[in-house]
Design an enzyme around this catalytic site. Structure first.
Site, PDB file in Angstrom:
ATOM      1  N   LYS A 100      -7.031  -4.604  -2.957  1.00 49.67           N
ATOM      2  CA  LYS A 100      -8.033  -5.142  -1.850  1.00 49.67           C
ATOM      3  C   LYS A 100      -8.875  -4.045  -1.392  1.00 49.67           C
ATOM      4  CE  LYS A 100      -3.856  -4.059   1.284  1.00 49.67           C
ATOM      5  NZ  LYS A 100      -4.532  -3.319   2.152  1.00 49.67           N
TER       6      LYS A 100
ATOM      7  N   CYS B 118      -1.809  -2.749   7.830  1.00 46.05           N
ATOM      8  CA  CYS B 118      -1.691  -3.612   6.556  1.00 46.05           C
ATOM      9  C   CYS B 118      -0.760  -4.509   6.470  1.00 46.05           C
ATOM     10  CB  CYS B 118      -2.072  -2.834   5.355  1.00 46.05           C
ATOM     11  SG  CYS B 118      -3.760  -2.015   5.357  1.00 46.05           S
TER      12      CYS B 118
ATOM     13  N   ASP C 108       0.890  -1.177   0.033  1.00 46.18           N
ATOM     14  CA  ASP C 108       0.031   0.019   0.082  1.00 46.18           C
ATOM     15  C   ASP C 108       0.836   1.263   0.043  1.00 46.18           C
ATOM     16  OD1 ASP C 108      -1.894  -1.790   0.183  1.00 46.18           O
ATOM     17  OD2 ASP C 108      -2.626  -1.235   2.065  1.00 46.18           O
TER      18      ASP C 108
END
Length: 198
Positions: free
Chosen positions: A107, A152, A9
């Site tokens: 995601k 994450c 990310d």
């Protein structure tokens, strides 16, 4: 063992100036780029939320970012609107060498379930397909870097360890949000799960 670098990310909204900025998030981009050539594969995950996602505080009247609510799958932190599909904030940091990625895995696109981990949505049962991809390529030695350490990155590392992968998190190539001690707790959780914190 074949080695994979999983870049979590590294997107505009998680970097300074973004909607959910992680302090110094942009400072890991060049070091991550320099690492890529040392691995057999590079996988980049990308938060990819629809507008009005259930994890957004704006979707819940009288709630504010960082409030905690109960969802059908458990506790959920409410976030500012971020990484909305097709937005500039959802794009990878412009200096991240995305062309080196073998796979880009999106995601968080289910409007009803958040997805911190690159392996499962937050219900811990709905897979993203990453496990199958890695195993089909015999990529068993995973190194995780990116944003944010305590969300994450942590959830991806814990799931990877639970699935039987060898997992290392390079702390200098990550940055955390640290809500009420969440960074320290994340490091302890990963250490207990057998994740190598390097």
């Amino acid at each position: 063992m074949a080695k994979a670098l999983i870049v979590i990310d590294v997107q505009n909204d998680f970097c300074p100036g973004g909607a959910l900025a992680v302090a110094q998030g942009d400072q890991i981009v060049a070091p991550i780029n320099a690492l890529m050539g040392q691995y057999d594969a590079v996988i980049c995950t990308q938060d990819w939320h629809p507008a009005l996602h259930s994890s957004f505080a704006s979707s819940h009247p009288a709630k504010a970012p960082m409030d905690m609510i109960q969802m059908s799958y458990g506790d959920q932190v409410l976030w500012p609107d971020h990484c909305v599909q097709g937005s500039d904030g959802a794009k990878f940091h412009p200096k991240l060498d995305v062309k080196r990625a073998d796979l880009i895995l999106r995601k968080g696109y289910n409007p009803e379930i958040d997805s911190y981990s690159g392996f499962f949505e937050n219900d811990q049962t709905t897979p993203t397909g990453l496990e199958g991809y890695l195993k089909s390529r015999d990529l068993t030695d995973l190194t995780l870097v990116g944003l944010a350490t305590d969300f994450c990155v942590q959830f991806s590392a814990l799931d990877a360890a639970r699935l039987g992968f060898s997992v290392t998190v390079l702390q200098d190539f990550c940055r955390g949000i640290d809500i009420d001690g969440s960074l320290r707790a994340a490091l302890e959780n990963m250490d207990l799960a057998g994740v190598v914190l390097a």
